[in-house]
Design a protein around this motif. Structure first.
Motif, short mmCIF file in Angstrom:
data_model
loop_
_atom_site.label_atom_id
_atom_site.label_comp_id
_atom_site.label_asym_id
_atom_site.label_seq_id
_atom_site.Cartn_x
_atom_site.Cartn_y
_atom_site.Cartn_z
N ASN A 160 0.84 -1.20 0.00
CA ASN A 160 0.00 0.00 0.00
C ASN A 160 0.88 1.25 0.00
O ASN A 160 2.05 1.18 0.40
N PRO A 161 0.35 2.40 -0.42
CA PRO A 161 1.14 3.63 -0.40
C PRO A 161 1.71 3.91 0.99
O PRO A 161 1.02 3.79 2.00
N GLY A 162 2.99 4.25 1.02
CA GLY A 162 3.67 4.56 2.27
C GLY A 162 4.40 3.40 2.90
O GLY A 162 5.22 3.60 3.80
N VAL A 163 4.12 2.19 2.44
CA VAL A 163 4.75 1.00 3.03
C VAL A 163 6.21 0.89 2.58
O VAL A 163 6.53 1.11 1.41
N ARG A 164 7.09 0.55 3.52
CA ARG A 164 8.50 0.32 3.21
C ARG A 164 8.68 -1.10 2.68
O ARG A 164 8.08 -2.05 3.18
N VAL A 165 9.50 -1.24 1.63
CA VAL A 165 9.82 -2.55 1.08
C VAL A 165 11.33 -2.67 0.88
O VAL A 165 12.05 -1.66 0.86
N ARG A 166 11.79 -3.90 0.76
CA ARG A 166 13.21 -4.17 0.54
C ARG A 166 13.42 -4.74 -0.85
O ARG A 166 12.51 -5.33 -1.45
N ALA A 167 14.62 -4.60 -1.36
CA ALA A 167 14.96 -5.15 -2.67
C ALA A 167 14.64 -6.64 -2.70
O ALA A 167 15.01 -7.38 -1.80
N GLY A 168 13.92 -7.07 -3.75
CA GLY A 168 13.56 -8.47 -3.89
C GLY A 168 12.24 -8.85 -3.26
O GLY A 168 11.76 -9.98 -3.47
N GLN A 169 11.60 -7.93 -2.51
CA GLN A 169 10.32 -8.24 -1.89
C GLN A 169 9.22 -8.27 -2.95
O GLN A 169 9.16 -7.39 -3.82
N GLN A 170 8.32 -9.23 -2.88
CA GLN A 170 7.29 -9.36 -3.90
C GLN A 170 6.26 -8.24 -3.80
O GLN A 170 5.73 -7.94 -2.73
N LEU A 171 5.96 -7.64 -4.97
CA LEU A 171 4.97 -6.57 -5.06
C LEU A 171 3.69 -7.06 -5.72
O LEU A 171 2.61 -6.53 -5.46
N GLY A 172 3.80 -8.02 -6.62
CA GLY A 172 2.63 -8.51 -7.35
C GLY A 172 3.03 -9.64 -8.27
O GLY A 172 4.06 -10.29 -8.08
N ARG A 173 2.17 -9.85 -9.32
CA ARG A 173 2.43 -10.92 -10.27
C ARG A 173 2.21 -10.43 -11.70
O ARG A 173 1.33 -9.58 -11.94
N VAL A 174 2.99 -10.97 -12.62
CA VAL A 174 2.88 -10.62 -14.03
C VAL A 174 1.46 -10.92 -14.53
O VAL A 174 0.86 -11.93 -14.15
N GLY A 175 0.93 -10.03 -15.37
CA GLY A 175 -0.40 -10.23 -15.93
C GLY A 175 -0.55 -9.55 -17.28
O GLY A 175 0.45 -9.26 -17.96
N HIS A 176 -1.81 -9.25 -17.64
CA HIS A 176 -2.07 -8.51 -18.89
C HIS A 176 -3.26 -7.58 -18.71
O HIS A 176 -4.09 -7.42 -19.61
#
Length: 248
Positions: A160-176
């Motif tokens: 969500n907006p404002g959330v801290r993430v680290r390199a390599g952390q999953q954000l979502g999945r490939v789609g169309h």
């Protein structure tokens, strides 16, 4: 010269030595270190750009380029073995990374989530541009660079907006989703974080990502921050798109 004359001269020099002695000793103790002149200018100075020119004063209302960090880890944005991408893109700088639908999309570097779109609002009958990306995520890296991924099939829980993430952390999945022409891929864009919200014409990509993707895919750590800052210094933050073409 007589002894009386020498005695008189010594007595006349002695008070002078007593007077100068402390000053001479102080000079020896400090090593005769020079002090800055009292009229030295200590105010701000113009900084040099990569071309050697002075940095112009930012236009009021235009965000200044973010400070950069080049020591951050960067990773390839799709975690899959079978991926392909082209060094160019139609209409504007960006890259389409082709992979099977459902493959993990990850954070390129450490940073903070800027925007998340969990609803596919794209309509072929509607205006091209604002909703082309379908489900999407944008990340402001700690290097001051915005990284954008779109056409996702799903957004990871807790992103969500404002959330801290680290390199390599999953954000979502490939789609169309969005204007992806029913082809599974991740649209990937690199840009400055200008307003950081709803500036889709900048967010979709302003510098070519391919050479950075090439590095990250090989396990390298080529950083785009310098190029992004140089682009913003030259172009500022355009208030409207120059073209609505492309599928990002």
């Amino acid at each position: 010269m007589g002894s009386r004359s020498i005695g008189r001269r010594a007595r006349s020099v002695y008070p002078v030595l007593l007077f100068l002695g402390p000053a001479l000793l102080a000079g020896c103790a400090t090593g005769d270190r020079p002090t800055a002149p009292t009229n030295a200018w200590s105010g701000p100075r113009a900084t040099a750009t990569p071309s050697g020119n002075a940095t112009p004063t930012p236009t009021p209302g235009t965000p200044s380029p973010s400070p950069t960090r080049t020591d951050l880890r960067h990773v390839f944005p799709v975690r899959a073995d079978n991926v392909a991408y082209h060094p160019t893109h139609a209409g504007y700088p960006g890259t389409d990374i082709f992979a099977d639908c459902g493959e993990p999309v990850v954070a390129v570097t450490d940073g903070r989530i800027l925007e998340v779109s969990r609803v596919d609002r794209f309509d072929k009958q509607g205006p091209l541009g604002p909703y082309n990306g379908g489900l999407s995520v944008s990340l402001l890296g700690d290097d001051g660079v915005r990284y954008y991924g779109s056409h996702l099939s799903a957004i990871a829980t807790g992103i969500n907006p404002g959330v801290r993430v680290r390199a390599g952390q999953q954000l979502g999945r490939v789609g169309h989703t969005g204007n992806a022409n029913n082809v599974c891929h991740l649209h990937f864009g690199i840009s400055p974080a200008c307003t950081g919200h709803n500036d889709w014409w900048i967010r979709r990509g302003e510098i070519w990502p391919a050479r950075y993707l090439d590095s990250w895919r090989r396990g390298g750590n080529r950083a785009p921050a310098t190029e992004v800052v140089a682009w913003q210094r030259k172009h500022g933050c355009p208030k409207a798109p120059t073209t609505t073409s492309g599928a990002g």
